[in-house]
Design an enzyme around this catalytic site. Structure first.
Site, PDB file in Angstrom:
ATOM      1  CE1 TYR A 146       1.229   1.067   4.023  1.00  0.00           C
ATOM      2  CE2 TYR A 146      -0.165  -1.069   5.060  1.00  0.00           C
ATOM      3  CZ  TYR A 146       0.327  -0.391   5.573  1.00  0.00           C
ATOM      4  OH  TYR A 146       0.259  -0.018   6.652  1.00  0.00           O
ATOM      5  CB  CYS A 147       1.523   4.342   0.486  1.00  0.00           C
ATOM      6  SG  CYS A 147       1.710   6.077   0.206  1.00  0.00           S
ATOM      7  N   PRO A 148       2.364   2.002  -2.444  1.00  0.00           N
ATOM      8  CG  PRO A 148       2.487   1.633  -4.405  1.00  0.00           C
ATOM      9  CD  PRO A 148       1.684   2.016  -3.370  1.00  0.00           C
TER      10      PRO A 148
END
Length: 280
Positions: free
Chosen positions: A147-149
């Site tokens: 998540y949130c790369p």
């Protein structure tokens, strides 16, 4: 290991520890704090600052998340699972914050003269040095199924435990990192995997949202076989900052900084109300 980044080398640090303020401490207050400190550090009222913060059971959404086609359903799911939901004012997508996640902000001056990548590189350098006694395997590259790369994801053996964002205000910059210290990285990832499944469904979207694989995320304890607590990492950070500078002040917000904080906090509240009201 590379040398400590030059941005970190200063003759004084201000250290603000807000890691134990409890569940009533809002993430919106944190963003307002970093804005106020960025203005203060940028104007050389305050020295370079390290601020620690913890938020309990909070999902911080990015602006693109608020545009998901079924975002109302996604937020309902998060709230049903006991999470507060706010929209951040710095870059990135949704992240999970809880009492096993320690956040660190470095507030640097001269943002208009310093390349934005230097802020990220400084944080990467600091974290590598901070845990050098435990591992030399911390790498910075995008973990695409997290998540949130982002380009400055921190991982060990391909498993992400931290993400970095940056916000610039006036002539100061706040470089912010979340560190999954304890708990299950996969469980946090699974929560957001379901959030995106509910909020996006099978719709085509202009923005590319992550296809989350919980197996690519873990906490530091899971990766290192340690039993670190948030308080232990806080102590490490304090000692490392002191080692770098040799001089630390712990002043709370003062004078004009308090005024800036209240203005920014009010702005954050109104901004969140505006964004979230549209989703009612």
């Amino acid at each position: 290991m590379k040398q400590l980044h030059s941005l970190l080398k200063t003759n004084a640090y201000r250290f603000i520890d807000q890691s134990n303020l409890g569940p009533s401490f809002s993430a919106l207050q944190s963003f307002a704090m970093d804005d106020a400190l960025s203005m203060s550090v940028g104007e050389r009222i305050s020295p370079t600052t390290a601020r620690l913060w913890v938020h309990h059971d909070t999902i911080v959404l990015g602006i693109p998340d608020a545009r998901l086609p079924y975002i109302k359903d996604g937020i309902h799911y998060l709230k049903e699972n006991g999470y507060d939901v706010v929209v951040r004012n710095s870059g990135g997508l949704a992240v999970v914050l809880d009492d096993g996640v320690l956040n660190l902000s470095f507030i640097f001056p001269d943002s208009k003269q310093v390349n934005i990548h230097d802020g990220y590189e400084a944080m990467v350098s600091f974290i590598q040095h901070l845990f050098a006694d435990l591992t030399n395997g911390i790498e910075a590259y995008e973990i695409t199924q997290s998540y949130c790369p982002g380009t400055y994801d921190l991982s060990i053996n391909g498993k992400k435990f931290a993400g970095i964002s940056q916000r610039r205000v006036k002539n100061g910059s706040a470089v912010q990192i979340y560190l999954d210290v304890s708990g299950s990285g996969a469980e946090r990832a699974n929560l957001l995997k379901h959030f995106y499944k509910i909020a996006k469904r099978e719709e085509e979207t202009r923005f590319s949202y992550p296809e989350i694989n919980p197996e690519v995320m873990a906490s530091m304890n899971e990766l290192l076989g340690t039993s670190l607590r948030v308080a232990d990492v806080r102590d490490r950070i304090l000692m490392k900052v002191h080692e770098i500078s040799g001089y630390i002040v712990t002043n709370p917000l003062e004078g004009e900084e308090i005024e800036w904080f209240h203005k920014r906090f009010e702005h954050m509240i109104k901004r969140n109300e505006k964004v979230l009201e549209k989703l009612e």
